[in-house]
Enzyme design. Structure first.
Site, short mmCIF file in Angstrom:
data_model
loop_
_atom_site.label_atom_id
_atom_site.label_comp_id
_atom_site.label_asym_id
_atom_site.label_seq_id
_atom_site.Cartn_x
_atom_site.Cartn_y
_atom_site.Cartn_z
N TRP A 102 0.24 70.15 22.81
CA TRP A 102 -0.64 70.58 21.72
C TRP A 102 -0.84 72.09 21.89
O TRP A 102 -1.24 72.55 22.97
CB TRP A 102 -1.96 69.82 21.83
CG TRP A 102 -2.98 70.19 20.80
CD1 TRP A 102 -2.82 70.22 19.45
CD2 TRP A 102 -4.35 70.56 21.05
NE1 TRP A 102 -4.00 70.58 18.84
CE2 TRP A 102 -4.96 70.79 19.80
CE3 TRP A 102 -5.12 70.70 22.20
CZ2 TRP A 102 -6.29 71.17 19.68
CZ3 TRP A 102 -6.45 71.07 22.08
CH2 TRP A 102 -7.02 71.30 20.82
N LYS B 252 -10.71 61.55 16.35
CA LYS B 252 -9.73 60.65 15.71
C LYS B 252 -10.20 59.20 15.76
O LYS B 252 -10.18 58.52 14.74
CB LYS B 252 -8.37 60.73 16.42
CG LYS B 252 -8.01 62.07 16.98
CD LYS B 252 -7.45 63.00 15.96
CE LYS B 252 -7.28 64.37 16.58
NZ LYS B 252 -6.38 65.22 15.89
N ASP C 63 -6.27 64.83 28.99
CA ASP C 63 -6.75 65.11 27.65
C ASP C 63 -6.65 63.79 26.88
O ASP C 63 -5.55 63.30 26.61
CB ASP C 63 -5.88 66.19 26.98
CG ASP C 63 -6.36 66.52 25.57
OD1 ASP C 63 -7.25 65.83 25.06
OD2 ASP C 63 -5.82 67.49 25.00
N1 KET Z 1 -6.18 67.33 22.45
C1 KET Z 1 -5.11 66.97 21.74
C2 KET Z 1 -3.91 66.48 22.46
C3 KET Z 1 -5.15 67.08 20.35
O1 KET Z 1 -4.08 66.70 19.67
C4 KET Z 1 -6.30 67.57 19.70
C5 KET Z 1 -6.32 67.75 18.25
C6 KET Z 1 -7.40 67.90 20.51
C7 KET Z 1 -7.30 67.76 21.88
C8 KET Z 1 -8.69 68.42 19.98
O2 KET Z 1 -9.29 67.73 19.00
P1 KET Z 1 -10.84 67.93 18.69
O3 KET Z 1 -10.92 67.91 17.23
O4 KET Z 1 -11.29 69.21 19.30
O5 KET Z 1 -11.51 66.77 19.35
N2 KET Z 1 -5.26 67.82 17.54
C9 KET Z 1 -5.18 67.88 16.08
C10 KET Z 1 -6.12 68.82 15.41
C11 KET Z 1 -6.11 70.22 15.93
O6 KET Z 1 -5.07 70.81 16.16
O7 KET Z 1 -7.23 70.75 16.12
C12 KET Z 1 -3.72 68.17 15.71
O8 KET Z 1 -2.87 68.35 16.61
O9 KET Z 1 -3.41 68.18 14.52
#
Ligand code: KET
Length: 525
Positions: A225, A343, A307
């Site tokens: 990511w 999510k 993560d």
């Molecule tokens: N870790 C991973 C692996 C991840 O894909 C995301 C979010 C996050 C942490 C953080 O999510 P949060 O909303 O802070 O709980 N991924 C999606 C959104 C983004 O990039 O912020 C994505 O990959 O689309």
């Protein structure tokens, strides 16, 4: 371990005051970037390549912790701002030197999508769940919990403590570690409420930078990511990559991963995606997890940092998706875990998550918690209430918890059904290539193997918005949009060469573009 430095020179004049040595080549060649620019206009970039990976090293001429920390931040910020072309000449402003930054590789896709007037547009960029009607979903259990919260007049809007809602923290630790976790019983787990997954990773990174007794180096998978590559350097933790994905097999490069972990210095930190690896959708098997655990725990002394952004989204089962984390915690060793409820509870905008630090003794845990508070207080003081209250209500009410699991499974099942529909649609169209990986990959995303030029073509010609590394959010797809996506993929694969020829002909920098394409050709089938 060999280190080579790749330097790309620039024709830009008036270089940024913030010098950089950190821009990852990987970001240009593979990761998603909305605004791309020809190699010839790229700014000065120094990249240290170690093994198969990329190392982000702060300029370390000053070793005092405070200054080192600042330098790291500045270098990483420079990385962002350097990757742009500025035409600003407003010399009256003290900020005239500030350059236009590129949009975020993931969130910027939504910005571009919103600007497209076409009614046919489809956003498969950001990892956010959509219904069959293409609408964002608020879970029923979330609505119910919110009604309880609003009706409860004993609740107020006071500040929370620095570490958040205590019941939320306890329930979050139980969710990821299991309610019978020995580590919890032994009081070796410290959990603090975080600003979703990102904020929890960041607090963990800052804590490691200040207090970790091992090597302040974190190894992240390649690819990963994209935000990991910013969060950790900005926290003051040197960031390197380990091999993870094999483009040839579209599966895990297990041998490469093990070799890179074996070559990591003892005491280094290893970032592991708990399940549903983003962006590849490739997870280790249970046997492979055990091999990874043995290297981390027995052959070396490495610190795992999980993560966990997709618990329940990979298999539809919360416990199955926490399996790997539990193996590492139940062996008695230390670990960090960042959890997100974005999510799995659909609480994206509530910014609710947790950081758990598992250590070897209850007294250490108490001291770690006291220091985590010193990281959080000057950063955002204390976390927001609403999202954590929703999670607490759902996790502590047996009926709501059961209902949540059903809704979560429904979301996971719909994503799996999208995989089958897309696969069948490509088969029907006889699209060249092997598309089995669409079925085999796990979680919210399919890492298609489409290259940057093909993705750009699909966006331009078919209004399909997805990240430039070829990642598709399957959760954004519906039965209605599958045929449109399949048509777009088919035409990108079939017509790509003729499209490319026309495109190249229009370009004045034919040679440099060809060189770029060659670099990326391993992503093409
Ligand atoms: N870790 C991973 C692996 C991840 O894909 C995301 C979010 C996050 C942490 C953080 O999510 P949060 O909303 O802070 O709980 N991924 C999606 C959104 C983004 O990039 O912020 C994505 O990959 O689309």
């Amino acid at each position: 371990m060999s280190i080579s430095t790749v330097a790309l020179s620039t024709k830009l004049s008036g270089a940024s005051l913030l010098e950089t040595s950190l821009l990852p080549k990987q970001n240009f060649s593979r990761s998603s970037r909305v605004a791309s620019f020809p190699a010839a206009s790229r700014p000065n970039v120094g990249v240290q390549v170690r093994n198969n990976g990329v190392s982000f090293t702060p300029a370390q001429s000053d070793s005092s912790p405070g200054k080192l920390h600042r330098r790291t931040r500045m270098s990483a910020v420079a990385k962002e701002s350097d990757a742009s072309v500025s035409t600003t000449t407003d010399s009256g402003s003290s900020f005239a030197h500030v350059q236009q930054a590129p949009e975020d590789p993931i969130l910027g896709i939504t910005v571009a999508y919103n600007k497209d007037p076409s009614p046919a547009k489809v956003n498969l960029g950001v990892g956010a769940y959509r219904t069959e009607e293409g609408k964002p979903l608020v879970l029923n259990v979330v609505r119910k919990a919110e009604q309880q919260i609003v009706a409860d007049k004993s609740r107020n809007k006071e500040y929370l403590g620095i570490t958040g809602i205590p019941s939320f923290n306890k329930l979050s630790a139980q969710l990821i570690l299991g309610s019978d976790s020995p580590a919890i019983a032994e009081k070796r787990v410290v959990t603090v409420q975080g600003l979703s997954g990102t904020g929890s990773l960041r607090v963990g990174g800052e804590f490691l930078a200040r207090h970790y007794g091992g090597q302040k180096i974190i190894y992240v998978p390649s690819p990963t990511w994209g935000n990991h590559l910013k969060i950790f350097p900005l926290s003051g933790v040197e960031t390197r990559t380990y091999r993870y994905f094999d483009p040839k097999t579209k599966g895990l490069d297990y041998e490469g991963m093990i070799e890179d972990l074996r070559n990591a210095p003892n005491g280094a930190v290893v970032l592991l995606h708990a399940c549903a690896h983003n962006p590849t959708g490739v997870d280790p098997s249970q046997e492979q997890w055990e091999g990874i655990r043995r290297v981390i725990r027995e052959e070396k002394q490495l610190l795992p940092f999980f993560d966990s952004a997709y618990q329940g989204f990979a298999s539809g089962s919360l416990d199955t998706d926490a399996w790997a984390v539990r193996q590492f915690v139940n062996d008695g060793g230390e670990a960090f875990i960042a959890q997100s409820y974005a999510k799995n509870m659909g609480l994206y905008g509530e910014r609710v998550g947790a950081l758990s630090v598992i250590v070897k003794g209850a007294e250490v845990a108490t001291r770690v918690e006291s220091q985590l508070k010193l990281v959080i207080r000057p950063m955002y003081s204390n976390p927001p209430t609403h999202g954590a209250a929703i999670v607490s209500v759902i996790l502590s009410d047996k009926d709501l918890f059961e209902e949540w699991k059903v809704e979560l499974k429904d979301m996971a099942d719909r994503i799996i059904s999208m995989r089958h529909q897309l696969f069948d649609a490509l088969k029907e169209r006889k699209t060249p290539g092997n598309w089995e990986h669409i079925l085999n990959q796990i979680g919210m995303f399919t890492f298609t193997g489409l290259n940057k030029q093909q993705v750009e073509y699909m966006t331009r010609e078919h209004h399909i918005y997805m990240t430039l590394d070829g990642r598709i959010s399957m959760a954004g797809l519906s039965s209605r949009t599958v045929p449109q996506l399949a048509d777009a993929i088919h035409s990108a694969v079939v017509n790509f060469s003729s499209y490319m020829l026309k495109w190249f002909a229009r370009s004045s920098k034919i040679e440099s573009k060809l060189a770029n394409t060659e670099n990326e050709s391993h992503y093409q089938r």
